[in-house]
Scaffold this motif. Structure first.
Motif: not given
Length: 118
Positions: A33-61
């Motif tokens: 609940g308190t973290a402000p970000y999501f690190f998102v990884a798209e995994v394809e087989g054994e490799k990370i094919a794509n990664e991105e950082m997304r803003d995440k609303p948190c309880h305070k906001q």
């Protein structure tokens, strides 16, 4: 280092999106609940094919500085209507992911993410 292998029943490579809750954009956050970000990884087989950082609303906001309700009428944390709405707003950011990883997650947030298909 996170090691993930995604294979279907026939042995073919599958894709999976994984969201990791983070406060500092490096480490897994202690609480969902308190973290402000999501690190998102798209995994394809054994490799990370794509990664991105997304803003995440948190309880305070989301609470606009109002007090986070600790318990509902049954004495259960995280199951009030307002809490559920906040959890779903957080989950909307990663509803394209199959998994969310966090150090801890409350039962209410867990149930609300399940409702979103995560």
């Amino acid at each position: 280092m996170l090691e993930v292998k995604t294979r279907n029943q026939k042995g073919g490579v599958e894709k999976m999106k994984i969201a990791v809750v983070t406060t500092d954009k490096v480490n897994v956050s202690e609480h969902f609940g308190t973290a402000p970000y999501f690190f998102v990884a798209e995994v394809e087989g054994e490799k990370i094919a794509n990664e991105e950082m997304r803003d995440k609303p948190c309880h305070k906001q989301l609470s606009a500085e109002e007090e986070h309700a600790q318990v509902d009428e049954r004495g259960t944390h995280g199951f009030t209507a307002k809490a559920s709405q906040r959890h779903k707003e957080m989950g909307e950011v990663v509803k394209d992911c199959e998994v969310v990883i966090a150090g801890r997650i409350g039962a209410g947030a867990y149930e609300d993410l399940k409702e979103l298909g995560i």
